[in-house]
Design an enzyme around this catalytic site. Structure first.
Site, mmCIF file in Angstrom:
data_model
loop_
_atom_site.group_PDB
_atom_site.id
_atom_site.type_symbol
_atom_site.label_atom_id
_atom_site.label_comp_id
_atom_site.label_asym_id
_atom_site.label_seq_id
_atom_site.Cartn_x
_atom_site.Cartn_y
_atom_site.Cartn_z
ATOM 1 N N ARG A 1 12.443 -6.647 3.924
ATOM 2 C CA ARG A 1 12.034 -5.357 4.014
ATOM 3 C C ARG A 1 12.660 -4.182 4.808
ATOM 4 O O ARG A 1 12.958 -4.280 5.713
ATOM 5 C CB ARG A 1 10.272 -4.625 4.336
ATOM 6 C CG ARG A 1 10.191 -3.641 4.086
ATOM 7 C CD ARG A 1 8.567 -2.985 4.597
ATOM 8 N NE ARG A 1 8.089 -2.916 5.710
ATOM 9 C CZ ARG A 1 6.666 -3.051 5.609
ATOM 10 N NH1 ARG A 1 6.279 -1.938 4.908
ATOM 11 N NH2 ARG A 1 6.048 -2.486 7.167
ATOM 12 N N ARG B 1 -9.011 0.625 9.258
ATOM 13 C CA ARG B 1 -8.409 -0.797 9.784
ATOM 14 C C ARG B 1 -10.470 -1.719 11.048
ATOM 15 O O ARG B 1 -9.220 -3.145 10.939
ATOM 16 C CB ARG B 1 -7.575 -1.065 10.571
ATOM 17 C CG ARG B 1 -6.318 -1.271 9.810
ATOM 18 C CD ARG B 1 -5.068 -0.871 10.813
ATOM 19 N NE ARG B 1 -4.129 -1.634 10.582
ATOM 20 C CZ ARG B 1 -2.647 -1.579 9.635
ATOM 21 N NH1 ARG B 1 -3.352 -0.127 9.525
ATOM 22 N NH2 ARG B 1 -1.393 -1.494 9.529
ATOM 23 N N ARG C 1 0.328 -9.457 13.248
ATOM 24 C CA ARG C 1 -0.226 -8.520 12.032
ATOM 25 C C ARG C 1 -1.331 -9.228 11.276
ATOM 26 O O ARG C 1 -2.411 -8.232 10.821
ATOM 27 C CB ARG C 1 -0.192 -7.244 11.470
ATOM 28 C CG ARG C 1 0.911 -5.933 12.787
ATOM 29 C CD ARG C 1 2.596 -5.858 12.348
ATOM 30 N NE ARG C 1 2.324 -5.326 10.824
ATOM 31 C CZ ARG C 1 3.717 -5.073 10.548
ATOM 32 N NH1 ARG C 1 4.583 -5.835 10.678
ATOM 33 N NH2 ARG C 1 3.753 -4.117 9.156
ATOM 34 N N LYS D 1 0.870 -1.161 -0.023
ATOM 35 C CA LYS D 1 0.004 0.013 0.052
ATOM 36 C C LYS D 1 0.924 1.285 -0.411
ATOM 37 O O LYS D 1 0.459 1.433 -0.761
ATOM 38 C CB LYS D 1 -1.142 0.172 1.322
ATOM 39 C CG LYS D 1 -2.040 -1.189 1.271
ATOM 40 C CD LYS D 1 -2.429 -1.198 2.772
ATOM 41 C CE LYS D 1 -2.165 -1.316 3.643
ATOM 42 N NZ LYS D 1 -2.081 -2.180 3.987
HETATM 43 P P1 AMP Z 1 1.469 0.106 10.032
HETATM 44 O O1 AMP Z 1 2.740 0.991 8.896
HETATM 45 O O2 AMP Z 1 0.332 0.360 8.287
HETATM 46 O O3 AMP Z 1 1.360 -1.587 8.986
HETATM 47 O O4 AMP Z 1 0.778 0.781 10.839
HETATM 48 C C1 AMP Z 1 1.827 -0.686 12.093
HETATM 49 C C2 AMP Z 1 0.700 0.005 13.431
HETATM 50 O O5 AMP Z 1 0.319 1.111 13.247
HETATM 51 C C3 AMP Z 1 0.199 -1.397 13.051
HETATM 52 O O6 AMP Z 1 0.526 -2.575 13.705
HETATM 53 C C4 AMP Z 1 -1.174 -0.742 14.402
HETATM 54 O O7 AMP Z 1 -0.598 -1.184 15.609
HETATM 55 C C5 AMP Z 1 -1.091 0.856 14.148
HETATM 56 N N1 AMP Z 1 -1.866 1.604 13.355
HETATM 57 C C6 AMP Z 1 -2.037 1.956 11.825
HETATM 58 N N2 AMP Z 1 -2.950 2.300 11.399
HETATM 59 C C7 AMP Z 1 -3.992 2.461 12.495
HETATM 60 C C8 AMP Z 1 -5.483 1.701 12.681
HETATM 61 N N3 AMP Z 1 -6.472 2.013 11.123
HETATM 62 N N4 AMP Z 1 -6.182 1.870 13.553
HETATM 63 C C9 AMP Z 1 -5.094 0.907 14.349
HETATM 64 N N5 AMP Z 1 -3.747 0.119 14.660
HETATM 65 C C10 AMP Z 1 -3.068 1.225 13.776
#
Ligand code: AMP
Length: 205
Positions: free
Chosen positions: A122, A88, A161, A13
């Site tokens: 990564r 999410r 995750r 993404k």
């Molecule tokens: P990402 O970079 O999108 O993979 O997000 C990293 C981490 O941030 C996730 O594993 C969650 O712990 C937190 N996070 C990011 N976006 C959200 C969201 N919309 N709702 C809840 N937690 C989030």
């Protein structure tokens, strides 16, 4: 144009968002990046979020929704953006409905095992944010900057995750399909190939 980029962690993404930003001049709102930025600056929000991020769990809805609500209020009605990593949960999607009207939701489909492999290799550039493969490069291939690995890109956290994605985020697929907003993309190929599919989709809509 206002889009949601939906897909498992590691589906690409962020990489696609960087391409889309360039081509369509859309702002990129990544909730994960906002949390990481807060964490780097030791803000109360960052420290609170860290507990959940380290465990591969979602930050509670109320915290994320408040943060996104504030961010979205910075945009004028005619300004386009794409949301990466938000919503999410169904509660977050319902909240988003009250804040803006979406033009589409792009779903990046990819197999879990491909994701695990991807995330465990990564690396990101400290200077330009470029995403690359730690086994192929020791410096950023785009700008020569130093590379680092995300704390949550370890196998145990990646698997949590993914579980969280299947349990809590996948219901959004039906949520958006029912609203005729969902577009499926095969995210298995090279970033440039995936982007070609995204462009085809957006330019034909
Ligand atoms: P990402 O970079 O999108 O993979 O997000 C990293 C981490 O941030 C996730 O594993 C969650 O712990 C937190 N996070 C990011 N976006 C959200 C969201 N919309 N709702 C809840 N937690 C989030």
């Amino acid at each position: 144009m206002r889009l949601v980029l939906l897909g498992a962690p590691g589906a690409g993404k962020g990489t696609q968002a960087a391409f889309l930003k360039e081509k369509y001049n859309l702002a990129h709102i990544s909730t994960g990046d906002i949390f990481r930025h807060n964490l780097k600056n030791n803000t109360p929000l960052g420290l609170e979020a860290k507990k959940y991020m380290d465990a591969g769990q979602l930050v509670p809805d109320e915290i994320v929704m408040k943060m996104v609500g504030e961010k979205l209020s910075e945009f004028a009605d005619n300004e386009g953006f794409m949301l990466d990593g938000f919503p999410r949960t169904v509660a977050q999607a319902e909240f988003l409905e009250t804040k803006t009207k979406l033009d589409g939701v792009v779903l990046f489909n990819i197999d879990d095992e491909v994701i695990v492999k991807r995330l465990l290799s990564r690396a990101l550039c400290k200077d330009c944010g470029n995403v690359t493969n730690i086994h192929e490069h020791d410096k950023c291939p785009a700008c020569g900057g130093e590379l680092y690995r995300r704390d949550d890109d370890n196998e145990e956290t990646v698997r949590s995750r993914l579980k969280v994605f299947h349990d809590q985020t996948e219901p959004l697929i039906d949520f958006y399909r029912a609203k005729n907003l969902l577009h499926d993309i095969d995210a298995t190929g090279k970033p440039e190939e995936v982007f070609e599919s995204v462009v085809k989709l957006l330019d034909h809509d």
